[in-house]
Design a protein around this motif. Structure first.
Motif, short mmCIF file in Angstrom:
data_model
loop_
_atom_site.label_atom_id
_atom_site.label_comp_id
_atom_site.label_asym_id
_atom_site.label_seq_id
_atom_site.Cartn_x
_atom_site.Cartn_y
_atom_site.Cartn_z
N PHE A 155 33.47 36.38 26.12
CA PHE A 155 32.83 37.65 26.48
C PHE A 155 33.60 38.37 27.58
N THR A 156 33.68 39.68 27.43
CA THR A 156 34.15 40.55 28.51
C THR A 156 32.95 40.81 29.41
N GLU A 157 33.10 40.49 30.69
CA GLU A 157 32.00 40.66 31.64
C GLU A 157 32.00 42.08 32.21
N ILE A 158 30.86 42.75 32.07
CA ILE A 158 30.65 44.08 32.66
C ILE A 158 29.56 43.88 33.71
N SER A 159 29.92 43.88 34.98
CA SER A 159 28.96 43.49 36.02
C SER A 159 28.97 44.45 37.18
N MET A 160 28.10 44.18 38.15
CA MET A 160 28.03 45.00 39.36
C MET A 160 29.20 44.75 40.30
N THR A 161 29.94 43.67 40.08
CA THR A 161 31.14 43.44 40.88
C THR A 161 32.38 44.01 40.20
N ASN A 162 32.34 44.16 38.88
CA ASN A 162 33.43 44.81 38.15
C ASN A 162 32.87 45.44 36.88
N PRO A 163 32.50 46.72 36.95
CA PRO A 163 31.90 47.40 35.80
C PRO A 163 32.92 47.83 34.75
N ARG A 164 34.19 47.63 35.05
CA ARG A 164 35.26 48.01 34.13
C ARG A 164 35.06 49.46 33.66
N GLU A 165 35.21 49.70 32.35
CA GLU A 165 35.13 51.07 31.84
C GLU A 165 33.70 51.54 31.61
N TYR A 166 32.71 50.73 32.01
CA TYR A 166 31.31 51.08 31.79
C TYR A 166 30.61 51.58 33.05
N ALA A 167 31.35 51.88 34.10
CA ALA A 167 30.73 52.23 35.38
C ALA A 167 29.75 53.40 35.26
N LEU A 186 22.52 44.75 47.15
CA LEU A 186 23.75 45.14 47.83
C LEU A 186 24.66 45.84 46.84
N THR A 187 25.56 46.66 47.35
CA THR A 187 26.58 47.26 46.50
C THR A 187 27.94 46.74 46.93
N TYR A 188 28.84 46.63 45.97
CA TYR A 188 30.14 45.99 46.18
C TYR A 188 31.25 46.97 45.83
N ASP A 189 32.20 47.10 46.74
CA ASP A 189 33.38 47.94 46.49
C ASP A 189 34.48 47.05 45.90
N PHE A 190 34.81 47.28 44.65
CA PHE A 190 35.78 46.45 43.93
C PHE A 190 37.14 46.45 44.62
N TYR A 191 37.49 47.56 45.24
CA TYR A 191 38.83 47.71 45.81
C TYR A 191 38.94 47.14 47.22
N THR A 192 37.91 47.32 48.05
CA THR A 192 37.97 46.80 49.42
C THR A 192 37.37 45.40 49.53
N LYS A 193 36.66 44.95 48.48
CA LYS A 193 35.97 43.65 48.46
C LYS A 193 34.89 43.56 49.54
N LYS A 194 34.25 44.69 49.82
CA LYS A 194 33.22 44.73 50.85
C LYS A 194 31.86 45.06 50.25
N VAL A 195 30.81 44.55 50.90
CA VAL A 195 29.44 44.84 50.49
C VAL A 195 28.72 45.61 51.58
N ARG A 196 27.68 46.31 51.17
CA ARG A 196 26.79 46.99 52.12
C ARG A 196 25.44 47.22 51.45
N ILE A 197 24.44 47.55 52.24
CA ILE A 197 23.14 47.92 51.70
C ILE A 197 23.26 49.35 51.15
N PRO A 198 22.86 49.58 49.91
CA PRO A 198 23.19 50.86 49.27
C PRO A 198 22.44 52.08 49.76
N ASN A 199 21.15 51.96 50.08
CA ASN A 199 20.39 53.17 50.38
C ASN A 199 19.13 52.85 51.19
#
Length: 524
Positions: free
Chosen positions: A214-226, A346-359
């Motif tokens: 399976f190709t994983e489409i997730s909150m850490t890497n949504p790939r082309e489905y963001a 939490l939300t995750y930035d794929f490029y910086t590898k950082k998390v934060r509380i989203p809202n």
């Protein structure tokens, strides 16, 4: 047309009939692109109430031979796609929601047997003209039906991971379940597409790593489905205009999921906010805060410090790769935080590898979760934050220094005392109440440097902006001088009005750790 085999399009029709429907049909271009390829196995994991079932119903309506959905999709974006006609209602679709079967059975053996018998029952009714060798063997029947009819199957499995969430500690049942999925899907010529949805990515261990097809489409890497994960900023702006709602306030409450640079809003909360014409904790109200509290209370080294920093508005770098994709195997604070990404806290930035509380909606859930049980000092600072903000706006420098000194001193068990970053964290928490009327920014690019803390008032308020500079082992006047000499007010582009410059300092060698505060006003 059956219940599970080649179902109708009624479920998707109900979504289209809803007061608010956001067209995500172009997701079908992505699934069309991988039909009958090596990439035909897709597992989409998102938090609860993020539209997983709606997407599954859309795929069913589009692919199922049990209905005619041309008119249903005629006004949607996918109708303009080159691949639209080729795949419209052309497949034998099997759509199952695993929760339905889990709720009706008492063991994994019973559940798998029930799934098999239900599917075989419908297959036999639909393909009674096929001479199957063994009508009691699901996998063999699927093979023989495909061999004779030459129409492949699309499997849509909703809530695939419910066994891992509901029976967290039953590893034997989980193994049997993974065996069933592997035998149903892997290396089967009858599979044109397998689309699974859940909250968790696929659990992989031992020989059952075979499900890595399976190709994983997730909150850490949504790939082309963001863009299909939730509502985009453009979509929310259009809704705010239609319903005469403040986009700025909607953004503060429900924005914050950064999926590879695309800003995603919580869909359930936005819909409830627009239709109810108010702002409230709609997504978090669908589950008790205890679900979050259980995880952040776990005694992993550094977890409490990280949660405190997140509540203060910081971003934290974490390693998500060691997470075992279940709700029981935790070896570090990062594993807990990774689970919270998948759960939507939490939300995750794929490029910086950082998390934060989203809202703001989710931030309040964190506050609810720490109100007792070892977080008393943090909560005390938060409860006093309204008093601190009022003292700041009134120019009461001695009271501001006193309240900050108290908050700093009482939280030294969590954070290093003599550290400017830790002081900034404490100050952010101590001013927590300001978030109701201010956008709060840490290390904001400003003039010739970075301002420690900047409070930008929302447009619907008449409050002054605040620029706070922190110093330790230095004179408090140095903080004000730095704000001016480096032209920090330049960061307030587009703002006009009063700006309150706030300097805060203390000396680490002072036995009383006495804090000092000075303020000045400017006008832009």
């Amino acid at each position: 047309m059956g219940i599970y085999l080649n179902p109708n399009n009624i479920a998707f029709k109900q979504a289209l009939n809803s007061e608010i429907y956001i067209d995500k049909s172009l997701m079908l271009e992505q699934t069309n692109r991988v039909i009958y390829t090596e990439q035909k196995f897709i597992c989409v994991s998102r938090p609860r109430r993020f539209g997983k079932s709606m997407a599954a119903n859309m795929l069913t309506a589009y692919y199922s031979r049990g209905c005619d959905s041309r008119e249903l999709f005629a006004d949607l974006k996918i109708a303009q796609s080159d691949s639209f006609e080729k795949h419209l209602n052309q497949y034998n679709v099997i759509h199952i929601n695993m929760v339905d079967f889990l709720d009706r059975t008492k063991s994994m053996d019973e559940m798998i047997d029930y799934i098999s018998r239900r599917l075989l029952h419908e297959l036999k009714k639909a393909f009674s003209d096929v001479d199957c060798f063994d009508w009691n063997n699901l996998f063999a029947v699927l093979d023989e039906v495909f061999a004779e009819k030459e129409i492949p199957f699309i499997f849509i499995i909703d809530e695939w991971d419910c066994i891992f969430r509901i029976h967290k500690n039953d590893s034997k049942a989980q193994t049997k379940y993974l065996d069933f999925l592997r035998n149903l899907l892997k290396d089967k010529s009858y599979v044109a597409l397998a689309y699974m949805t859940g909250i968790l990515p696929i659990k992989k261990y031992g020989e059952h790593s075979a499900l890595n097809i399976f190709t994983e489409i997730s909150m850490t890497n949504p790939r082309e489905y963001a863009e299909f994960t939730g509502f985009t900023e453009k979509e929310v702006k259009e809704l705010c205009e239609k319903y005469d709602m403040s986009f700025e306030e909607t953004k503060r409450w429900y924005n914050g999921y950064n999926l590879k640079g695309i800003s995603i809003y919580n869909p359930r909360s936005v819909v409830m906010s627009m239709t109810g014409h108010d702002y409230d904790s709609y997504w978090t109200s669908t589950e008790t805060y205890e679900a979050l509290r259980v995880y952040i209370a776990m005694n992993f080294d550094g977890l409490k410090d990280k949660i405190t920093r997140l509540i203060a508005g910081e971003e934290i770098e974490i390693n998500t790769t060691k997470f075992q994709n279940d709700m029981t195997t935790f070896n570090s604070a990062d594993d807990i935080l990774t689970l919270l990404i998948h759960l939507g806290y939490l939300t995750y930035d794929f490029y910086t590898k950082k998390v934060r509380i989203p809202n703001s909606e989710v931030a309040q859930e964190f506050i609810n979760s720490i109100e007792d049980g070892g977080w008393e000092n943090v909560m005390k600072a938060i409860r006093q934050s309204g008093e601190l903000l009022e003292a700041t706006l009134d120019g009461q420098v001695e009271k501001v220094a006193e309240l900050l000194e108290q908050a700093h001193d009482e939280n030294t068990s969590i954070l290093k005392y003599n550290d400017e970053n830790s002081l900034a964290c404490v100050v952010s928490i101590a001013y927590y109440a300001a978030r109701k009327n201010y956008g709060v920014y840490r290390e904001m690019p400003a003039g010739k440097g970075f301002a420690d803390l900047v409070f930008v008032p929302y447009r619907n308020t008449d409050l002054p902006a605040l620029i706070v500079e922190l110093k330790w082992d230095d004179k408090v006047q140095t903080a004000i001088h730095q704000i001016k000499s480096r032209n920090y007010p330049e960061c307030l582009k587009g703002y006009s009005g009063e700006v309150l410059l706030v300097g805060i300092s203390y000396h680490k060698n002072d036995s009383e750790k006495k804090h000092h505060c000075v303020m000045e006003k400017e006008f832009l």
